[in-house]
Design a protein around this motif. Structure first.
Motif, PDB file in Angstrom:
ATOM      1  N   MET A  15       0.845  -1.206   0.000  1.00 40.60           N
ATOM      2  CA  MET A  15       0.000   0.000   0.000  1.00 40.60           C
ATOM      3  C   MET A  15       0.879   1.254   0.000  1.00 40.60           C
ATOM      4  N   ASP A  16       0.390   2.307  -0.631  1.00 40.46           N
ATOM      5  CA  ASP A  16       1.155   3.549  -0.722  1.00 40.46           C
ATOM      6  C   ASP A  16       0.943   4.416   0.518  1.00 40.46           C
ATOM      7  N   ALA A  17       2.049   4.845   1.106  1.00 34.48           N
ATOM      8  CA  ALA A  17       2.026   5.702   2.319  1.00 34.48           C
ATOM      9  C   ALA A  17       0.863   5.286   3.226  1.00 34.48           C
ATOM     10  N   TYR A  19      -0.457   4.363   6.418  1.00 39.72           N
ATOM     11  CA  TYR A  19      -1.179   5.041   7.506  1.00 39.72           C
ATOM     12  C   TYR A  19      -1.569   6.461   7.067  1.00 39.72           C
ATOM     13  N   ALA A  47       5.818   7.225  12.155  1.00 42.34           N
ATOM     14  CA  ALA A  47       5.541   5.892  11.595  1.00 42.34           C
ATOM     15  C   ALA A  47       5.595   5.964  10.074  1.00 42.34           C
ATOM     16  N   THR A  48       4.943   6.970   9.519  1.00 40.91           N
ATOM     17  CA  THR A  48       5.079   7.198   8.082  1.00 40.91           C
ATOM     18  C   THR A  48       4.678   8.640   7.762  1.00 40.91           C
ATOM     19  N   TYR A  51       3.136  11.686   0.974  1.00 40.57           N
ATOM     20  CA  TYR A  51       4.093  11.980  -0.099  1.00 40.57           C
ATOM     21  C   TYR A  51       4.456  13.468  -0.108  1.00 40.57           C
ATOM     22  N   SER A  60       9.631   7.452   7.506  1.00 37.76           N
ATOM     23  CA  SER A  60       9.393   6.512   8.606  1.00 37.76           C
ATOM     24  C   SER A  60      10.622   6.423   9.498  1.00 37.76           C
ATOM     25  N   ALA A  61      10.370   6.229  10.806  1.00 35.23           N
ATOM     26  CA  ALA A  61      11.419   5.973  11.787  1.00 35.23           C
ATOM     27  C   ALA A  61      12.266   7.201  12.126  1.00 35.23           C
ATOM     28  N   ASP A 108       0.396  -3.809   5.591  1.00 30.99           N
ATOM     29  CA  ASP A 108       0.205  -3.164   4.292  1.00 30.99           C
ATOM     30  C   ASP A 108       0.873  -3.871   3.119  1.00 30.99           C
ATOM     31  N   LYS A 162       6.273   3.585  -7.293  1.00 31.52           N
ATOM     32  CA  LYS A 162       5.353   4.082  -6.280  1.00 31.52           C
ATOM     33  C   LYS A 162       5.086   5.554  -6.512  1.00 31.52           C
ATOM     34  N   LYS A 274       8.536   0.802  19.473  1.00 35.46           N
ATOM     35  CA  LYS A 274       8.257   0.063  18.240  1.00 35.46           C
ATOM     36  C   LYS A 274       7.787  -1.353  18.574  1.00 35.46           C
ATOM     37  N   GLU A 277       4.324  -1.219  19.783  1.00 38.87           N
ATOM     38  CA  GLU A 277       3.426  -0.930  18.661  1.00 38.87           C
ATOM     39  C   GLU A 277       3.149  -2.204  17.857  1.00 38.87           C
ATOM     40  N   LEU A 358      12.385  -3.857   9.793  1.00 34.15           N
ATOM     41  CA  LEU A 358      12.389  -2.496  10.311  1.00 34.15           C
ATOM     42  C   LEU A 358      13.626  -1.751   9.861  1.00 34.15           C
ATOM     43  N   LYS A 359      13.396  -0.637   9.220  1.00 37.29           N
ATOM     44  CA  LYS A 359      14.533   0.169   8.800  1.00 37.29           C
ATOM     45  C   LYS A 359      14.594   1.385   9.710  1.00 37.29           C
TER      46      LYS A 359
HETATM   47  N1  DCP Z   1       5.655   1.694   9.552  1.00 36.04           N
HETATM   48  C1  DCP Z   1       6.093   2.001  10.844  1.00 36.04           C
HETATM   49  N2  DCP Z   1       7.436   2.117  11.115  1.00 36.04           N
HETATM   50  C2  DCP Z   1       8.353   1.941  10.128  1.00 36.04           C
HETATM   51  C3  DCP Z   1       7.933   1.625   8.807  1.00 36.04           C
HETATM   52  C4  DCP Z   1       6.570   1.516   8.573  1.00 36.04           C
HETATM   53  O1  DCP Z   1       5.267   2.170  11.737  1.00 36.04           O
HETATM   54  N3  DCP Z   1       9.651   2.061  10.409  1.00 36.04           N
HETATM   55  C5  DCP Z   1       4.205   1.601   9.284  1.00 36.04           C
HETATM   56  C6  DCP Z   1       3.638   2.881   8.710  1.00 36.04           C
HETATM   57  C7  DCP Z   1       3.459   2.619   7.255  1.00 36.04           C
HETATM   58  C8  DCP Z   1       3.240   1.119   7.206  1.00 36.04           C
HETATM   59  O2  DCP Z   1       3.951   0.588   8.329  1.00 36.04           O
HETATM   60  O3  DCP Z   1       2.380   3.350   6.693  1.00 36.04           O
HETATM   61  C9  DCP Z   1       3.727   0.490   5.925  1.00 36.04           C
HETATM   62  O4  DCP Z   1       5.125   0.640   5.759  1.00 36.04           O
HETATM   63  P1  DCP Z   1       5.795   0.922   4.376  1.00 36.04           P
HETATM   64  O5  DCP Z   1       7.254   0.744   4.553  1.00 36.04           O
HETATM   65  O6  DCP Z   1       5.114   0.131   3.306  1.00 36.04           O
HETATM   66  O7  DCP Z   1       5.562   2.490   4.136  1.00 36.04           O
HETATM   67  P2  DCP Z   1       4.321   3.260   3.556  1.00 36.04           P
HETATM   68  O8  DCP Z   1       3.217   2.353   3.154  1.00 36.04           O
HETATM   69  O9  DCP Z   1       3.918   4.301   4.556  1.00 36.04           O
HETATM   70  O10 DCP Z   1       4.917   4.019   2.302  1.00 36.04           O
HETATM   71  P3  DCP Z   1       5.305   3.425   0.860  1.00 36.04           P
HETATM   72  O11 DCP Z   1       4.401   4.119  -0.099  1.00 36.04           O
HETATM   73  O12 DCP Z   1       6.736   3.801   0.661  1.00 36.04           O
HETATM   74  O13 DCP Z   1       5.075   1.956   0.923  1.00 36.04           O
END
Ligand code: DCP
Ligand code: MG
Length: 368
Positions: A15-17, A19, A47-48, A51, A60-61, A108, A162, A274, A277, A358-359
């Motif tokens: 899924m894109d971005a 949350y 968390a995120t 765009y 994120s992070a 996601d 994306k 984390k 969560e 987790l990055k």
């Molecule tokens: N997430 C989080 N902590 C992180 C990475 C992600 O809480 N370090 C949560 C928030 C994101 C969801 O997990 O919305 C999905 O992670 P993605 O890495 O797929 O990131 P997004 O969906 O937000 O963006 P993208 O469009 O790049 O996939």
């Protein structure tokens, strides 16, 4: 010598971005604005980001503090896990109309093996397009898709166009694709490993391919063998829909070694958050909490504490982590990795794999 199985059709959907898109969908006043989900509190971590916010470098992070510095007009929105879970289930229900071979990696994202699919669609790209369309109709959210013959390539591919994009890597394109691929993009290579590789002059898949299996194992341990096959396009891991979760862990490696209790406690805080969560999202807490420490000379120490009940509060998890650390602070000089694991979980068996890689943003954490 293993060979690649080119007969499968694997799709990775992400899924894109996630949350942030849900928050913008449910609160239209946030549409088109730079928003960060989470990270609002004084020690919060993003968390995120939408765009719009990513254009400023927010991701994120990252600490909320750093995010606000980069983008002063950033709007912080609290997390609503229940809603994210519900959307995740809606998307999952769409997947199930195509195949039962579904492996979720987090709320996601998921792998789907559609070699044989319930709708008898011949082309994998057509399946991916159709899924993207249905996800949009059902949830008003966009996702991206990677299509290939194996999980490793499908996952990288889903990230390439994306948002709302599909990327197909066909078997004959796999080897040149992997040759030029930056090691930073390799799923499973964290920031620290990528840096180590860079220092060794290993920047792309092609560079890794020059090393023998033994050399890779000597430099990277067990995962070296995985890299050896991957750069040759060999990844026959099945899409595993019956992953049994026995434990849930979050860990982090540091660039610089840590030694004092205060230093470690401070660095531990975002890991604790984390960890909490992820347990909350999975709605699956454990009776046993384990603290894992890797010393600067690569010795691994694990210390556990078990309770008669499931530990479900952030405060108690924090107290246990601190207690385990305090009791063992004299057992080592310097550490380079800390992790927390929950085991003896409430739900065992058919719990989908919820763990995403987790990055962590190390620089952001330094500023906390
Ligand atoms: N997430 C989080 N902590 C992180 C990475 C992600 O809480 N370090 C949560 C928030 C994101 C969801 O997990 O919305 C999905 O992670 P993605 O890495 O797929 O990131 P997004 O969906 O937000 O963006 P993208 O469009 O790049 O996939
Ligand atoms: Mg995503």
């Amino acid at each position: 010598m293993a060979t690649a199985d080119y007969t499968r059709r694997i799709i990775h959907i992400d899924m894109d971005a996630f949350y942030a898109s849900i928050e913008q969908r449910d609160y239209p006043e946030l549409k088109g604005k730079p928003i960060a989900v989470g990270g609002g509190g004084s020690r919060g971590v993003v968390a995120t980001a939408s765009y719009e916010a990513r254009k400023y470098g927010v991701h994120s992070a990252m600490s909320g503090f750093r995010a606000r510095q980069l983008c002063p007009q950033l709007i912080f929105v609290p997390t609503r896990f229940d809603v994210y879970k519900e959307v995740s289930q809606q998307v999952r229900a769409i997947f199930e109309t195509y195949t039962d071979l579904i492996e979720p990696l987090s709320l996601d994202e998921a792998y789907l093996d559609i070699t044989i699919n319930k709708k008898n669609i011949a082309l994998a790209t057509e399946v991916a397009e159709s899924i993207m369309q249905e996800v949009l109709e059902r949830t008003q959210l966009t996702c991206s898709a990677g299509v290939s013959y194996c999980k490793f390539i499908a996952k990288i591919a889903s990230d390439m166009k994306k948002p709302n994009g599909m990327t197909v890597i066909r078997p004959h394109q796999a080897l040149p694709f992997l040759e030029q691929l930056s090691v930073k993009k390799f799923h499973g290579v964290g920031k620290v490993t990528a840096e180590k590789m860079f220092h060794l002059g290993l920047k792309t898949g092609g560079d890794l391919k020059k090393l023998t299996k033994l050399e890779l194992a000597q430099r990277f341990g067990k995962v070296g063998g995985f890299y050896y096959n991957i750069v040759r396009g060999i990844d026959n891991r099945p899409v595993n829909n019956k992953r049994i979760r026995k434990s849930l862990a979050v860990e982090r490696t540091f660039r610089e070694d840590l030694s004092t209790f205060e230093e470690i406690v401070e660095t531990l805080e975002p890991i604790i958050r984390k960890f909490f969560e992820r347990l909350s999202i999975a709605n699956n807490f454990g009776r046993t909490i384990t603290l894992k420490l890797k010393t600067s000379d690569f010795q691994i120490m694990t210390r556990s504490l078990s309770k008669e009940y499931y530990v479900t509060s952030l405060a108690e998890i924090r107290a246990i982590a601190h207690e385990l650390l305090r009791d063992n602070i004299d057992s080592f000089e310097k550490i380079r990795l800390i992790g927390l694991t929950a085991s003896n979980l409430q739900k065992q068996g058919e719990v989908p794999g919820i763990g995403y890689q987790l990055k962590f943003d190390f620089d952001a954490f330094k500023e906390l």
